[in-house]
Design a protein around this motif. Structure first.
Motif, PDB file in Angstrom:
ATOM      1  N   UNK A 170       5.399   7.494  -1.648  1.00 35.44           N
ATOM      2  CA  UNK A 170       5.926   7.077  -0.377  1.00 35.44           C
ATOM      3  C   UNK A 170       5.002   5.847  -0.256  1.00 35.44           C
ATOM      4  N   UNK A 171       6.621   4.757   0.246  1.00 34.47           N
ATOM      5  CA  UNK A 171       6.872   3.501   0.541  1.00 34.47           C
ATOM      6  C   UNK A 171       6.691   3.265   1.592  1.00 34.47           C
ATOM      7  N   UNK A 172       6.436   2.298   2.805  1.00 33.33           N
ATOM      8  CA  UNK A 172       7.202   2.407   4.009  1.00 33.33           C
ATOM      9  C   UNK A 172       7.016   1.224   3.924  1.00 33.33           C
ATOM     10  N   UNK A 225       6.319  -0.074  -9.629  1.00 34.71           N
ATOM     11  CA  UNK A 225       5.104   0.173  -9.006  1.00 34.71           C
ATOM     12  C   UNK A 225       3.668  -0.778 -10.195  1.00 34.71           C
ATOM     13  N   UNK A 226       3.389  -1.891  -9.788  1.00 31.63           N
ATOM     14  CA  UNK A 226       2.495  -2.307 -10.745  1.00 31.63           C
ATOM     15  C   UNK A 226       1.678  -2.483 -10.203  1.00 31.63           C
ATOM     16  N   UNK A 263       0.947  -1.224   0.605  1.00 31.85           N
ATOM     17  CA  UNK A 263      -0.040   0.200  -0.166  1.00 31.85           C
ATOM     18  C   UNK A 263       0.808   1.196  -0.114  1.00 31.85           C
ATOM     19  N   UNK A 264       0.906   2.027  -0.591  1.00 33.33           N
ATOM     20  CA  UNK A 264       1.672   3.255  -1.279  1.00 33.33           C
ATOM     21  C   UNK A 264       0.472   4.705  -1.226  1.00 33.33           C
ATOM     22  N   UNK A 265       1.336   5.464  -0.750  1.00 35.16           N
ATOM     23  CA  UNK A 265       0.806   6.780  -0.463  1.00 35.16           C
ATOM     24  C   UNK A 265       1.690   7.801  -1.099  1.00 35.16           C
ATOM     25  N   UNK A 266       0.606   8.729  -1.684  1.00 34.12           N
ATOM     26  CA  UNK A 266       0.891   9.773  -2.804  1.00 34.12           C
ATOM     27  C   UNK A 266       1.392  11.626  -1.987  1.00 34.12           C
ATOM     28  N   UNK A 267       2.355  11.536  -1.856  1.00 39.45           N
ATOM     29  CA  UNK A 267       2.772  13.102  -1.436  1.00 39.45           C
ATOM     30  C   UNK A 267       2.649  13.619  -2.993  1.00 39.45           C
TER      31      UNK A 267
END
Length: 203
Positions: free
Chosen positions: A36-38, A57-58, A27-31
């Motif tokens: 953002x990969x955590x 990222x696929x 699960x990634x986030x966007x800024x």
């Protein structure tokens, strides 16, 4: 303004120093335009990105990839990814995904548990389907696909969550599977259910 709390379910592929690919749901986030990969410490994804500064990222609507990456069913066809035809291989994408994006690390926000890896977009490619047409953008997961994604997340946290919570939520998600699942979703669900039963039988 991007909603920083919104998480998008993707497949992240990284590679180690020997160019061995590592495929995992993430699960990634966007800024704004940054991704953002955590990943948790320690993890293969974290080590690989810190070592070579790239990830792919696929986007896919085949939820078997999410379930399979967690349960050992991970023989998905991969293709090399580069910045342009003459550049070196920077990683791999799923051959049959809807689209992939090559990401480059530009900042590390360190944390004791989950450092934030800030990635910039280098190149996005929409894939071609068997009719030689560009695949349509992902419009969202249907109920059965969403159920598989949720059970995949639960499966990845079996060591952390109470058994009763996992089984209760699985029973609720089963409703969507029974009503709306196709062959792909049923196969993915079976993989996860088998592994969950095996986990509790041995713990």
């Amino acid at each position: 303004m991007t909603n920083l709390n919104m998480i998008f379910e993707t497949i992240i592929i990284t590679q180690d120093a020997d160019e061995t690919p590592h495929v995992t749901p993430f699960g990634v986030r966007y800024e704004d335009e940054k991704v953002i990969i955590a990943p948790y410490k320690p993890s293969t994804t974290l080590n690989n990105i810190l070592a070579n500064h790239f990830a792919v990222m696929n986007v896919t609507d085949d939820v078997r990839v999410f379930a399979g990456a967690l349960t050992g069913h991970n023989n998905w066809p991969l293709v090399p990814v580069s910045k342009n035809p003459r550049s070196k291989n920077f990683g791999f994408s799923l051959a049959n995904c809807l689209a992939h994006t090559l990401l480059e690390l530009i900042e590390v926000r360190d944390d004791l548990q989950r450092p934030q890896l800030v990635m910039k977009t280098v190149k996005t490619v929409n894939h071609i389907n068997h009719n030689n047409q560009h695949n349509q953008a992902l419009k969202g997961f249907n109920r059965a696909q969403a159920a598989v994604i949720e059970l995949s997340i639960l499966f990845s946290r079996l060591q952390l969550l109470p058994k009763e919570k996992v089984l209760t939520e699985r029973a609720y998600l089963q409703i969507a599977i029974d009503k709306t699942a196709g062959e792909r979703e049923l196969e993915a669900w079976a993989w996860l259910t088998e592994k969950i039963e095996h986990f509790y039988a041995n713990n």
